[in-house]
Design a protein around this motif. Sequence first.
Motif, PDB file in Angstrom:
ATOM      1  N   VAL A 155      10.975  -3.891   3.201  1.00 33.78           N
ATOM      2  CA  VAL A 155      11.102  -3.018   0.914  1.00 33.78           C
ATOM      3  C   VAL A 155      10.313  -2.006   1.026  1.00 33.78           C
ATOM      4  CG1 VAL A 155      11.253  -4.753  -1.035  1.00 33.78           C
ATOM      5  CG2 VAL A 155      12.081  -5.894   0.853  1.00 33.78           C
TER       6      VAL A 155
ATOM      7  N   SER B 116       9.463   4.494   0.936  1.00 30.58           N
ATOM      8  CA  SER B 116       7.845   5.427   0.803  1.00 30.58           C
ATOM      9  C   SER B 116       7.713   6.318   2.591  1.00 30.58           C
ATOM     10  CB  SER B 116       6.925   5.494   0.415  1.00 30.58           C
ATOM     11  OG  SER B 116       5.363   4.430   0.970  1.00 30.58           O
TER      12      SER B 116
ATOM     13  N   ILE C 286       5.364   6.685   3.750  1.00 36.84           N
ATOM     14  CA  ILE C 286       3.796   6.597   3.931  1.00 36.84           C
ATOM     15  C   ILE C 286       3.887   5.292   4.438  1.00 36.84           C
ATOM     16  CG2 ILE C 286       3.212   6.249   1.761  1.00 36.84           C
ATOM     17  CD1 ILE C 286       1.211   8.879   4.450  1.00 36.84           C
TER      18      ILE C 286
ATOM     19  N   HIS D 214      14.638  -0.958  -1.993  1.00 34.87           N
ATOM     20  CA  HIS D 214      14.222   0.102  -2.286  1.00 34.87           C
ATOM     21  C   HIS D 214      14.513  -0.386  -3.999  1.00 34.87           C
ATOM     22  CE1 HIS D 214      18.372   2.197  -3.135  1.00 34.87           C
ATOM     23  NE2 HIS D 214      18.265   2.168  -1.389  1.00 34.87           N
ATOM     24  N   SER D 215      14.264   0.493  -5.406  1.00 34.14           N
ATOM     25  CA  SER D 215      14.385  -0.662  -6.477  1.00 34.14           C
ATOM     26  C   SER D 215      16.209  -0.546  -7.240  1.00 34.14           C
ATOM     27  CB  SER D 215      13.426   0.406  -7.238  1.00 34.14           C
ATOM     28  OG  SER D 215      14.252   2.372  -7.992  1.00 34.14           O
ATOM     29  N   ARG D 216      16.579   0.138  -6.156  1.00 34.06           N
ATOM     30  CA  ARG D 216      18.311  -0.036  -6.784  1.00 34.06           C
ATOM     31  C   ARG D 216      19.323  -0.907  -5.667  1.00 34.06           C
ATOM     32  NH1 ARG D 216      16.465   1.988 -10.047  1.00 34.06           N
ATOM     33  NH2 ARG D 216      15.992   3.954 -11.208  1.00 34.06           N
TER      34      ARG D 216
ATOM     35  N   ALA E 292       6.796  -3.047   1.245  1.00 34.35           N
ATOM     36  CA  ALA E 292       5.837  -2.247   0.725  1.00 34.35           C
ATOM     37  C   ALA E 292       6.229  -1.751  -0.433  1.00 34.35           C
ATOM     38  CB  ALA E 292       5.663  -0.707   1.563  1.00 34.35           C
ATOM     39  N   ALA E 293       6.132  -2.251  -1.170  1.00 32.18           N
ATOM     40  CA  ALA E 293       6.539  -1.650  -2.086  1.00 32.18           C
ATOM     41  C   ALA E 293       5.435  -1.414  -3.972  1.00 32.18           C
ATOM     42  CB  ALA E 293       7.602  -2.954  -3.433  1.00 32.18           C
ATOM     43  N   GLY E 294       4.541  -2.037  -3.796  1.00 30.37           N
ATOM     44  CA  GLY E 294       4.059  -2.415  -4.431  1.00 30.37           C
ATOM     45  C   GLY E 294       3.942  -2.955  -6.139  1.00 30.37           C
TER      46      GLY E 294
ATOM     47  N   LEU F 252       6.776  -9.638  -5.550  1.00 34.38           N
ATOM     48  CA  LEU F 252       8.354  -9.137  -5.946  1.00 34.38           C
ATOM     49  C   LEU F 252       9.567 -10.397  -5.108  1.00 34.38           C
ATOM     50  CD1 LEU F 252      10.510  -6.890  -6.069  1.00 34.38           C
ATOM     51  CD2 LEU F 252       9.638  -5.468  -4.301  1.00 34.38           C
TER      52      LEU F 252
ATOM     53  N   PHE G 152       2.797  -5.063   2.960  1.00 32.85           N
ATOM     54  CA  PHE G 152       1.669  -4.364   2.754  1.00 32.85           C
ATOM     55  C   PHE G 152       1.070  -3.920   1.070  1.00 32.85           C
ATOM     56  CE2 PHE G 152       4.144  -2.980   7.059  1.00 32.85           C
ATOM     57  CZ  PHE G 152       3.439  -2.884   7.035  1.00 32.85           C
TER      58      PHE G 152
ATOM     59  N   THR H   3      -0.445  -3.419  -2.012  1.00 32.48           N
ATOM     60  CA  THR H   3      -2.162  -3.747  -2.254  1.00 32.48           C
ATOM     61  C   THR H   3      -1.934  -3.856  -3.581  1.00 32.48           C
ATOM     62  OG1 THR H   3      -2.159  -2.565  -0.094  1.00 32.48           O
ATOM     63  CG2 THR H   3      -4.806  -2.747  -2.025  1.00 32.48           C
ATOM     64  N   ASN H   4      -2.009  -4.352  -4.480  1.00 30.95           N
ATOM     65  CA  ASN H   4      -2.421  -4.466  -6.203  1.00 30.95           C
ATOM     66  C   ASN H   4      -4.011  -5.373  -6.259  1.00 30.95           C
ATOM     67  OD1 ASN H   4       0.947  -3.647  -6.144  1.00 30.95           O
ATOM     68  ND2 ASN H   4       0.799  -5.717  -5.018  1.00 30.95           N
TER      69      ASN H   4
ATOM     70  N   THR I  95      -2.563  -6.398   6.854  1.00 34.28           N
ATOM     71  CA  THR I  95      -2.472  -4.792   7.146  1.00 34.28           C
ATOM     72  C   THR I  95      -3.264  -3.959   6.574  1.00 34.28           C
ATOM     73  OG1 THR I  95      -1.101  -4.852   4.600  1.00 34.28           O
ATOM     74  CG2 THR I  95      -0.003  -5.642   6.885  1.00 34.28           C
ATOM     75  N   GLY I  96      -3.915  -4.437   5.297  1.00 36.55           N
ATOM     76  CA  GLY I  96      -4.860  -4.019   4.867  1.00 36.55           C
ATOM     77  C   GLY I  96      -6.266  -2.972   6.117  1.00 36.55           C
TER      78      GLY I  96
END
Length: 285
Positions: free
Chosen positions: A165, A168, A170, A190-192, A209-211, A215, A230, A232-233, A263-264
């Motif tokens: 998910v 990006s 990176i 992704h968002s779509r 990895a969506a931030g 979600l 992944f 990190t919020n 993962t951090g």
Amino acid sequence: MTATILDGRALAQELRTATQSEIAHLSAQLGRTPGLAVVQVLGDAASTRYVRSIEKLCATVGAGFRLIALPPETTQAELEASIAALNADSEVDGILLQLPLPAHLNANAAIMEIDHRKDVDGVHPINAGLLAQGRTALVANTPAGGMELLRHYQIELRGKRAAVVGRSAIVGRPMAQLLIQADATVTVCHSRTPDLGAVLRECEIVCVAAGRPGLVTAEMIRPGAVVVDFGTNVGADGSLVGDVDFAASAEVAGAITPVPGGTGPMTNVMLMRNLVAAARNLHQL
Ligand code: NDP
């Protein structure tokens, strides 16, 4: 809780110790310590904290560290000139351009200036392209760390259905490439993507990895699936939370990374491993 916790803190500690001895060996071969240079355009507090953590880690593992701190008003030409100087510097084996850059600077153009053999962050398009072709590359640290966790816990990837998910450059895209390389069948969301849950419920491996905190809910997780978060919020109370509802998902998943502690902690140690790989490659050791 039924899921195995994929403990990134413990594994990162183990890898730091191993990297420290590799660096000692490499330093003896080179006659100097392998050197990392960080280029930072000043002005972002989070960026400064991250750079300090890298400096500390370099000291711990015995790598050389140099900070090129540029004033906030640095021009694109000045930024690129400092990268060019590091490309030419035989004592620098790895270059990390600290992102984000101030709005007046073009990050993609600056990244293009980094000698891809010194691109220890794995952000240069040559490294991304090599990875996409399944060839040896310097891989972005965060997805490389996620893969290392899966490898350490002997999670079978071959023939498994995996979802990533986020797309990006990176995290999401390189993670998808690494999973393809490990013979998983990969779907990138992704968002779509309509009905994320329907895609995720089909997958034995779910990497997020969506931030976007919360979600991915437990209902989206296939029983027994392996979940790599992944995200990190920073929560309302200042605590770190991932993109996955950890408590509920841990009751359904077979294995899951916590946030923090998953993962951090792996990311920085993978940077040191890339530094070792870059130095070996540059000096043909
Ligand atoms: P980006 O914002 O660059 O990318 C986020 C991705 O998530 C995009 O592809 C976006 O889709 C997708 N996305 C956003 N909302 C949704 C949604 N509702 N459903 C499905 N997909 C969605 O973030 P990064 O990749 O840089 O970072 C992702 C997360 O990983 C962040 O929390 C970041 O802090 C963390 N991170 C963690 C690191 C670590 O060391 N563990 C290091 C680097 C990042 P679209 O492309 O359509 O916009």
